[in-house]
Design a protein around this motif. Structure first.
Motif, PDB file in Angstrom:
ATOM      1  N   SER A   1      -0.963  -6.636   5.385  1.00  0.00           N
ATOM      2  CA  SER A   1       0.323  -5.617   5.491  1.00  0.00           C
ATOM      3  C   SER A   1       1.791  -6.458   6.378  1.00  0.00           C
ATOM      4  CB  SER A   1       0.178  -4.350   6.490  1.00  0.00           C
ATOM      5  OG  SER A   1      -0.850  -4.177   5.979  1.00  0.00           O
TER       6      SER A   1
ATOM      7  N   HIS B   1       3.354  -8.425   2.890  1.00  0.00           N
ATOM      8  CA  HIS B   1       4.723  -7.367   2.686  1.00  0.00           C
ATOM      9  C   HIS B   1       5.753  -6.804   3.877  1.00  0.00           C
ATOM     10  CE1 HIS B   1       0.866  -6.790   0.084  1.00  0.00           C
ATOM     11  NE2 HIS B   1       1.777  -6.429  -0.814  1.00  0.00           N
TER      12      HIS B   1
ATOM     13  N   ALA C   1      -0.691   0.829   1.606  1.00  0.00           N
ATOM     14  CA  ALA C   1      -1.117  -0.108   2.710  1.00  0.00           C
ATOM     15  C   ALA C   1      -2.087   1.406   2.608  1.00  0.00           C
ATOM     16  CB  ALA C   1      -1.127   0.050   3.470  1.00  0.00           C
TER      17      ALA C   1
ATOM     18  N   HIS D   1       4.960   0.593   0.805  1.00  0.00           N
ATOM     19  CA  HIS D   1       3.670  -0.396   1.420  1.00  0.00           C
ATOM     20  C   HIS D   1       3.410   0.607   2.798  1.00  0.00           C
ATOM     21  CE1 HIS D   1       2.235  -1.608   5.057  1.00  0.00           C
ATOM     22  NE2 HIS D   1       2.040  -2.586   4.737  1.00  0.00           N
TER      23      HIS D   1
ATOM     24  N   SER E   1      -0.966  -2.828  -4.636  1.00  0.00           N
ATOM     25  CA  SER E   1      -0.144  -3.945  -3.488  1.00  0.00           C
ATOM     26  C   SER E   1       0.477  -5.148  -3.738  1.00  0.00           C
ATOM     27  CB  SER E   1      -1.704  -3.806  -2.648  1.00  0.00           C
ATOM     28  OG  SER E   1      -1.783  -5.422  -1.495  1.00  0.00           O
TER      29      SER E   1
END
Length: 522
Positions: free
Chosen positions: A301, A304, A334, A330, A377
């Motif tokens: 995360s 990104h 995520a 995201h 992802s």
């Protein structure tokens, strides 16, 4: 919808439901929470359906004076619309993810989630400076409780770390807000976005806001609270933390730092690029060696979100649109990955990657969903992750080919750690009998996975439906930034070579833009 206070209603519904959760029998609290979040989701669909893409910049506005210097002002543009839609879409998923795993103090747990939904929507809808600040900071409290009360073994440490990191920077932001109101004579955010603050003051104002937004993103090196918070939070907490709370930092840059302090944003762009490049490389390498699934996804995360900050400070429409799309993607991906971890954690009660293996044999449907979210992802074309990263990297390439090159390594490293994770969980030999005996998805889990998968594919195949509502607002922001737009090594100007370093190229571009501005423009 003219005159109908739909934004206030969206804030009120979860707040009333939160109170109800505290008074109804605890076994009914989750049903109350689910109904409330679904009502807000329906209101969000109505909001999107009635949003006029070609209309005024600020729509669904509401205003009421409360007391001296403070007003109840709400309104949204296309950017806020998309983030509110993301919030109301993920909240029922969070309630569903907690349906069987939360077995103590259920009323308080669901009340905390509902209060947090009110505050998150309030952040994106607020048009008064201090109303935004209250919503922005109050959101820490329910998340702090969710981690600290219903989290894992080290939940107290993680919750205190989360709270202290995120609160510390916000004190500086509050001081800066007082100065801005004194200078501009208003707390109205749209007015402040068009106000030309003195260039010498912008530096300090930008740094004060940056202290808060950088932690919220989070940016390297103030990211260390995030892995601890994710690992200790319950599944629903991880989904909403990754899905929406991290986006508040990016929203803050778009709403405050860039339009209100354009010259300072250009001045500090090299710092943002350096921190983002470091985050992409360092956190990706750290993710490669993780043995805990949640910690691996948490570090991914950070990598990104680093592409988000790079795109925002590229000072062009491609970078800005790409950053917004990455935030939306995201939030979905995520959140879906943390949900995927929660599904098998509920069965085996461990997040250690080595305890799994070969799940595609006994959980084939789960393996398909997990594969889709893994590919999203990574940024596989046709999924939501591709479009945003592609646009952001195009945007930053126009400023610095070196920054674009280093950030692109994040895609390669992302493929490495995500595929490595998937191979160890879904494929290989089934060495543990308890993992091999786990049942596939049940109806509740299907109900959470299918909407997430559908939107991930929808966004990847037809991104225009997400770009269109915000295009006009991104263009307005791009025009606002034009006065300080840097000239990078990928776009040489007269007298400027193609071999200049990003920082040097940026500074010369900023100086030229600043000196060319009409007298009194700042």
């Amino acid at each position: 919808m003219t005159g109908f206070p739909i934004l206030s209603l969206m804030l009120l519904v979860p707040l009333v439901a939160a109170v109800a959760c505290l008074v109804v029998p605890r076994e009914q609290a989750r049903s109350v929470a689910l109904i409330a979040t679904l009502i807000d989701f329906v209101l969000g669909v109505i909001l999107w359906a009635n949003y006029d893409i070609g209309g005024a910049q600020w729509q669904f506005t509401e205003s009421a004076a409360l007391f001296a210097g403070f007003s109840w002002k709400l309104g949204i543009d296309g950017i806020a619309l998309l983030l509110i839609a993301l919030t109301v879409f993920l909240m029922p998923v969070c309630i569903g993810a907690s349906w069987t795993s939360i077995d103590k103090r259920e009323g308080e747990y669901y009340a905390a989630f509902l209060v947090m939904e009110t505050l998150m929507i309030g952040v994106f809808a607020a048009q008064d400076l201090f109303l935004f600040y209250i919503m922005f900071e109050a959101g820490l409290i329910p998340m702090y409780l969710i981690i600290g009360v219903w989290g894992g073994a080290d939940r107290i440490y993680a919750s205190y770390k989360f709270f202290l990191y995120t609160l510390l920077g916000s004190v500086l932001m509050l001081i800066a807000m007082f100065w801005m109101v004194n200078e501009a004579g208003t707390t109205d955010i749209p007015t402040l976005m068009a106000y030309n603050f003195p260039v010498e003051a912008q530096t300090w104002l930008w740094l004060a806001f940056f202290a808060s937004f950088a932690v919220k993103m989070p940016m390297w090196p103030v990211h260390t609270w995030l892995p601890d918070a994710h690992v200790q939070a319950p599944t629903g907490g991880s989904v909403i933390l990754a899905g929406v709370l991290l986006k508040m930092g990016g929203y803050g840059f778009i709403r405050f730092s860039l339009p209100m302090f354009p010259e300072a944003s250009a001045q500090f762009a090299p710092l943002v690029f350096f921190m983002s490049m470091a985050a992409v490389v360092i956190t990706s390498l750290i993710a490669l060696v993780q043995t805990d699934m949640k910690k691996l996804i948490a570090y991914s995360s950070v990598a990104h979100m680093a592409i988000v900050t790079v795109g925002l400070f590229a000072f062009n429409q491609q970078g800005l649109e790409g950053s917004m799309l990455i935030m939306l993607s995201h939030g979905l991906v995520a959140g879906a990955l943390f949900l995927s971890v929660g599904v098998i954690y509920d069965r085996l009660h461990t997040r250690e990657i080595a305890r799994y293996g070969g799940l595609s044999i006994n959980m084939p449907y789960y393996a398909v969903f997990f594969l889709l979210f893994t590919m999203a992802s990574i940024g596989l074309p046709g999924t939501s992750g591709f479009v945003g990263e592609f646009l952001s990297l195009i945007g930053i390439y126009q400023i610095s080919s070196w920054v674009a090159l280093i950030c692109t390594t994040g895609i390669i490293l992302g493929a490495a750690y995500m595929l490595y994770l998937y191979r160890r969980v879904a494929y290989g030999e089934q060495k543990n009998a308890d993992a091999a005996a786990m049942p596939d998805l049940d109806k509740r889990e299907w109900a959470m996975m299918i909407p997430l998968a559908a939107v991930v594919l929808w966004m990847g195949v037809y991104p225009e439906s997400f770009i269109a509502p915000m295009r006009k607002d991104i263009a307005a922001l791009d025009a606002r930034l034009a006065q300080a737009k840097p000239k990078g090594d990928a776009q040489p100007t007269a007298g400027q070579g193609t071999s200049g370093k990003p920082m040097a190229a940026h500074n010369s571009g900023h100086s030229a833009a600043h000196n060319a501005a009409p007298e009194g423009a700042h």
